[in-house]
Write a protein that holds these residues in place. Structure first.
Motif, PDB file in Angstrom:
ATOM      1  N   GLU A 184       0.847  -1.190   0.000  1.00 58.86           N
ATOM      2  CA  GLU A 184       0.000   0.000   0.000  1.00 58.86           C
ATOM      3  C   GLU A 184       0.880   1.236   0.000  1.00 58.86           C
ATOM      4  O   GLU A 184       1.887   1.294   0.711  1.00 58.86           O
ATOM      5  CB  GLU A 184      -0.903   0.010   1.241  1.00 58.86           C
ATOM      6  N   VAL A 185       0.509   2.205  -0.819  1.00 58.65           N
ATOM      7  CA  VAL A 185       1.268   3.448  -0.899  1.00 58.65           C
ATOM      8  C   VAL A 185       1.019   4.266   0.364  1.00 58.65           C
ATOM      9  O   VAL A 185      -0.124   4.519   0.741  1.00 58.65           O
ATOM     10  CB  VAL A 185       0.864   4.253  -2.149  1.00 58.65           C
ATOM     11  N   ARG A 186       2.110   4.644   1.005  1.00 60.36           N
ATOM     12  CA  ARG A 186       2.039   5.443   2.222  1.00 60.36           C
ATOM     13  C   ARG A 186       2.986   6.631   2.090  1.00 60.36           C
ATOM     14  O   ARG A 186       3.864   6.662   1.237  1.00 60.36           O
ATOM     15  CB  ARG A 186       2.447   4.591   3.441  1.00 60.36           C
ATOM     16  N   ALA A 187       2.795   7.601   2.975  1.00 63.64           N
ATOM     17  CA  ALA A 187       3.720   8.734   3.041  1.00 63.64           C
ATOM     18  C   ALA A 187       4.973   8.320   3.806  1.00 63.64           C
ATOM     19  O   ALA A 187       4.912   7.519   4.750  1.00 63.64           O
ATOM     20  CB  ALA A 187       3.060   9.925   3.714  1.00 63.64           C
ATOM     21  N   ARG A 188       6.099   8.864   3.398  1.00 60.92           N
ATOM     22  CA  ARG A 188       7.338   8.517   4.103  1.00 60.92           C
ATOM     23  C   ARG A 188       7.302   9.024   5.540  1.00 60.92           C
ATOM     24  O   ARG A 188       7.765   8.355   6.457  1.00 60.92           O
ATOM     25  CB  ARG A 188       8.537   9.102   3.367  1.00 60.92           C
ATOM     26  N   PHE A 189       6.711  10.220   5.726  1.00 59.43           N
ATOM     27  CA  PHE A 189       6.631  10.787   7.062  1.00 59.43           C
ATOM     28  C   PHE A 189       5.168  10.827   7.482  1.00 59.43           C
ATOM     29  O   PHE A 189       4.353  11.508   6.857  1.00 59.43           O
ATOM     30  CB  PHE A 189       7.235  12.192   7.091  1.00 59.43           C
ATOM     31  N   LEU A 207      -6.042  21.477  18.680  1.00 59.96           N
ATOM     32  CA  LEU A 207      -5.069  20.608  18.007  1.00 59.96           C
ATOM     33  C   LEU A 207      -4.857  21.124  16.592  1.00 59.96           C
ATOM     34  O   LEU A 207      -5.811  21.280  15.828  1.00 59.96           O
ATOM     35  CB  LEU A 207      -5.579  19.164  17.977  1.00 59.96           C
ATOM     36  N   ARG A 208      -3.591  21.382  16.247  1.00 57.06           N
ATOM     37  CA  ARG A 208      -3.264  21.949  14.943  1.00 57.06           C
ATOM     38  C   ARG A 208      -2.356  21.004  14.163  1.00 57.06           C
ATOM     39  O   ARG A 208      -1.633  20.189  14.754  1.00 57.06           O
ATOM     40  CB  ARG A 208      -2.579  23.315  15.105  1.00 57.06           C
ATOM     41  N   ALA A 209      -2.403  21.126  12.833  1.00 55.84           N
ATOM     42  CA  ALA A 209      -1.550  20.317  11.961  1.00 55.84           C
ATOM     43  C   ALA A 209      -0.103  20.784  12.080  1.00 55.84           C
ATOM     44  O   ALA A 209       0.178  21.984  12.036  1.00 55.84           O
ATOM     45  CB  ALA A 209      -2.021  20.422  10.517  1.00 55.84           C
ATOM     46  N   THR A 210       0.801  19.850  12.236  1.00 61.26           N
ATOM     47  CA  THR A 210       2.210  20.190  12.372  1.00 61.26           C
ATOM     48  C   THR A 210       2.850  20.541  11.036  1.00 61.26           C
ATOM     49  O   THR A 210       3.875  21.222  11.002  1.00 61.26           O
ATOM     50  CB  THR A 210       2.973  19.017  13.002  1.00 61.26           C
ATOM     51  N   GLN A 211       2.256  20.062   9.928  1.00 63.56           N
ATOM     52  CA  GLN A 211       2.751  20.381   8.593  1.00 63.56           C
ATOM     53  C   GLN A 211       1.657  20.077   7.577  1.00 63.56           C
ATOM     54  O   GLN A 211       0.630  19.484   7.915  1.00 63.56           O
ATOM     55  CB  GLN A 211       4.017  19.560   8.277  1.00 63.56           C
ATOM     56  N   ALA A 212       1.863  20.498   6.343  1.00 62.98           N
ATOM     57  CA  ALA A 212       0.871  20.274   5.304  1.00 62.98           C
ATOM     58  C   ALA A 212       0.836  18.801   4.922  1.00 62.98           C
ATOM     59  O   ALA A 212       1.867  18.122   4.875  1.00 62.98           O
ATOM     60  CB  ALA A 212       1.185  21.133   4.086  1.00 62.98           C
ATOM     61  N   GLY A 213      -0.359  18.305   4.641  1.00 64.27           N
ATOM     62  CA  GLY A 213      -0.492  16.906   4.266  1.00 64.27           C
ATOM     63  C   GLY A 213      -1.945  16.488   4.185  1.00 64.27           C
ATOM     64  O   GLY A 213      -2.841  17.311   3.992  1.00 64.27           O
ATOM     65  N   GLY A 270       4.936  15.163   0.145  1.00 63.98           N
ATOM     66  CA  GLY A 270       6.317  14.879  -0.224  1.00 63.98           C
ATOM     67  C   GLY A 270       6.475  13.459  -0.720  1.00 63.98           C
ATOM     68  O   GLY A 270       5.622  12.924  -1.446  1.00 63.98           O
ATOM     69  N   GLU A 271       7.550  12.827  -0.345  1.00 63.71           N
ATOM     70  CA  GLU A 271       7.910  11.510  -0.869  1.00 63.71           C
ATOM     71  C   GLU A 271       6.908  10.448  -0.447  1.00 63.71           C
ATOM     72  O   GLU A 271       6.404  10.451   0.669  1.00 63.71           O
ATOM     73  CB  GLU A 271       9.317  11.143  -0.382  1.00 63.71           C
ATOM     74  N   ARG A 272       6.659   9.515  -1.369  1.00 61.11           N
ATOM     75  CA  ARG A 272       5.756   8.394  -1.124  1.00 61.11           C
ATOM     76  C   ARG A 272       6.540   7.091  -1.091  1.00 61.11           C
ATOM     77  O   ARG A 272       7.573   6.939  -1.750  1.00 61.11           O
ATOM     78  CB  ARG A 272       4.679   8.323  -2.207  1.00 61.11           C
ATOM     79  N   GLU A 273       6.055   6.142  -0.312  1.00 59.92           N
ATOM     80  CA  GLU A 273       6.675   4.830  -0.182  1.00 59.92           C
ATOM     81  C   GLU A 273       5.593   3.757  -0.284  1.00 59.92           C
ATOM     82  O   GLU A 273       4.402   4.053  -0.303  1.00 59.92           O
ATOM     83  CB  GLU A 273       7.412   4.707   1.149  1.00 59.92           C
ATOM     84  N   VAL A 274       6.050   2.508  -0.347  1.00 58.38           N
ATOM     85  CA  VAL A 274       5.132   1.368  -0.369  1.00 58.38           C
ATOM     86  C   VAL A 274       5.413   0.514   0.860  1.00 58.38           C
ATOM     87  O   VAL A 274       6.556   0.115   1.105  1.00 58.38           O
ATOM     88  CB  VAL A 274       5.298   0.530  -1.649  1.00 58.38           C
ATOM     89  N   ALA A 316      12.908   4.969  -6.633  1.00 53.16           N
ATOM     90  CA  ALA A 316      14.156   5.587  -7.063  1.00 53.16           C
ATOM     91  C   ALA A 316      13.904   6.975  -7.633  1.00 53.16           C
ATOM     92  O   ALA A 316      14.722   7.880  -7.472  1.00 53.16           O
ATOM     93  CB  ALA A 316      14.842   4.700  -8.111  1.00 53.16           C
ATOM     94  N   ASP A 317      12.754   7.150  -8.289  1.00 63.07           N
ATOM     95  CA  ASP A 317      12.355   8.452  -8.813  1.00 63.07           C
ATOM     96  C   ASP A 317      11.308   9.033  -7.872  1.00 63.07           C
ATOM     97  O   ASP A 317      10.199   8.505  -7.759  1.00 63.07           O
ATOM     98  CB  ASP A 317      11.784   8.298 -10.232  1.00 63.07           C
ATOM     99  N   GLY A 318      11.660  10.120  -7.218  1.00 64.19           N
ATOM    100  CA  GLY A 318      10.742  10.708  -6.256  1.00 64.19           C
ATOM    101  C   GLY A 318       9.536  11.376  -6.879  1.00 64.19           C
ATOM    102  O   GLY A 318       8.633  11.806  -6.158  1.00 64.19           O
ATOM    103  N   LYS A 319       9.471  11.452  -8.213  1.00 67.58           N
ATOM    104  CA  LYS A 319       8.362  12.118  -8.893  1.00 67.58           C
ATOM    105  C   LYS A 319       7.305  11.144  -9.389  1.00 67.58           C
ATOM    106  O   LYS A 319       6.437  11.519 -10.173  1.00 67.58           O
ATOM    107  CB  LYS A 319       8.889  12.944 -10.062  1.00 67.58           C
ATOM    108  N   VAL A 320       7.364   9.889  -8.976  1.00 66.97           N
ATOM    109  CA  VAL A 320       6.349   8.914  -9.379  1.00 66.97           C
ATOM    110  C   VAL A 320       4.996   9.339  -8.822  1.00 66.97           C
ATOM    111  O   VAL A 320       4.861   9.659  -7.642  1.00 66.97           O
ATOM    112  CB  VAL A 320       6.721   7.502  -8.880  1.00 66.97           C
ATOM    113  N   LYS A 321       3.980   9.344  -9.683  1.00 67.66           N
ATOM    114  CA  LYS A 321       2.646   9.760  -9.268  1.00 67.66           C
ATOM    115  C   LYS A 321       1.950   8.606  -8.564  1.00 67.66           C
ATOM    116  O   LYS A 321       1.298   7.774  -9.191  1.00 67.66           O
ATOM    117  CB  LYS A 321       1.839  10.232 -10.479  1.00 67.66           C
TER     118      LYS A 321
END
Length: 367
Positions: free
Chosen positions: A52-57, A169-175, A201-205, A260-265
């Motif tokens: 499953e595609v997840r956010a790195r952070f 409660l506030r968001a610590t960053q955009a997302g 930002g970056e996405r992971e699996v 490897a390519d951080g621009k993968v949609k």
């Protein structure tokens, strides 16, 4: 007589037509359709895992104080910006604590004013030698204690003032809010997760590795990722993180794969499939239906991409599986192999390549 003559005339005309046709050039048969496939890495050399595609952070957001949730301003799937309010606690208790702290500050300052005036009077009496030094020191200590008390109460007031701000409660960053665990009316403790924020930002699996094969994987190992939304496209990646402990329920180890390519949609929550090759040289494999043999010598039909004709290609076969067979020699990854109807083909025969859905296949290099 007329009927008899007509019956003789018809066969003669047919014979004449056949003779005329026999004098023309023979008509070439149309190319036979042939289902073609690329050889794939042997199944025992490639492990495939769903992911499953997840956010790195990913941040777990929680209130810094306990209380009852009075407002929920976002839901799962909502995009938020930095410092955007997400939820609020009932502010009544916090306000009362702030008022109590403010009253204590006022009382401490009044006491300090009193002991300061007392110290000034005793200082005058000491200069006139109307009191002893010990009496003045006693009053001086009371003044210093009053000063310290004011500093303490003001610090407690600042804490209470900060806690009043912690009720939002506030968001610590955009997302994107990927998970919601709190609802209006729920009483939560300090630090209890209310939202999970997937940062932009970056996405992971995220995949799960079986316990028996965990030792075969390592951080930095190359993998191939295929997104279900983009079938047929393989994106190179690598294993970035391996969990040191197995999940208590599934007994699998979590692993995170980065592109490897951080621009993968890749969008959050998308399904993916991660293929991990075994170390060392990986043999190819073809469907069992693609194999033929003559005098115990196996061969396959490979389509020449320039001419579109099949070429008989001897191969060295390895292990046989239920649906595929390993090919140790004779083929390359970019070869087009006929996968069905091989028993009716002849060497050099022109074919029309199609895929499993009977759609034409454009062979590389073919004009």
């Amino acid at each position: 007589m007329f009927r008899h003559a007509l019956s003789l005339a018809v066969p003669v005309s047919l014979i004449t037509l056949l003779v005329a046709c026999g004098n023309s050039e023979p008509v070439a048969p149309p190319p036979r359709p042939a289902m073609v496939v690329h050889p794939l890495p042997a199944g025992d050399a490639v492990d495939t895992y769903p992911g499953e595609v997840r956010a790195r952070f990913e941040s777990e957001l929680a209130f810094r104080i306990g209380g009852k949730i009075s407002k929920r301003l976002v839901d799962a799937g909502d995009r938020v910006r930095k410092d955007q309010p997400l939820a609020e606690l009932d502010p009544e208790d916090v306000k009362l604590q702030l008022e109590a702290a403010r009253a204590q500050v006022a009382a401490a300052e009044a006491n300090l004013k009193l002991v300061r005036a007392e110290r000034d009077r005793y200082h005058t009496l000491l200069e006139r030698q109307m009191i002893s030094r010990s009496q003045f020191d006693n009053v001086e200590n009371q003044y210093r204690a009053g000063e310290a008390r004011v500093k303490q109460i003001k610090a407690e007031f600042n804490v209470a003032n900060n806690q009043a701000g912690y009720s939002v409660l506030r968001a610590t960053q955009a997302g994107v809010i990927s998970r919601r665990l709190g609802e209006v009316g729920q009483v939560v403790a300090a630090g209890q997760t209310v939202f999970t924020l997937a940062a932009d930002g970056e996405r992971e699996v995220l995949i799960s590795l079986p316990e028996h094969a965990f030792e075969r994987f390592r951080i930095g190992q190359a993998v191939s990722v295929e997104l279900w939304s983009q079938p047929g496209k393989q994106f190179p990646g690598s294993i970035r993180e391996l969990s040191p402990a197995a999940d208590a329920q599934s007994r699998t180890f979590a692993a995170r794969v980065t592109f490897a390519d951080g621009k993968v949609k890749a969008e959050l929550g998308q399904s993916a499939r991660v293929s991990i090759k075994a170390d060392g040289e990986v043999p190819l494999s073809v469907p069992m239906s693609a194999l033929s043999a003559e005098k115990d010598k196996p061969f396959v039909w490979v389509v020449d991409p320039k001419s579109g004709k099949v070429v008989r290609t001897p191969v060295l076969v390895g292990a046989y599986g239920q649906e595929r067979a390993s090919v140790l020699q004779g083929l390359k990854e970019d070869d087009w192999v006929v996968a069905a109807g091989v028993h009716v083909l002849l060497d050099g025969q022109q074919v029309r390549p199609v895929d499993r859905d009977n759609r034409p296949v454009a062979l590389a290099g073919k004009e």
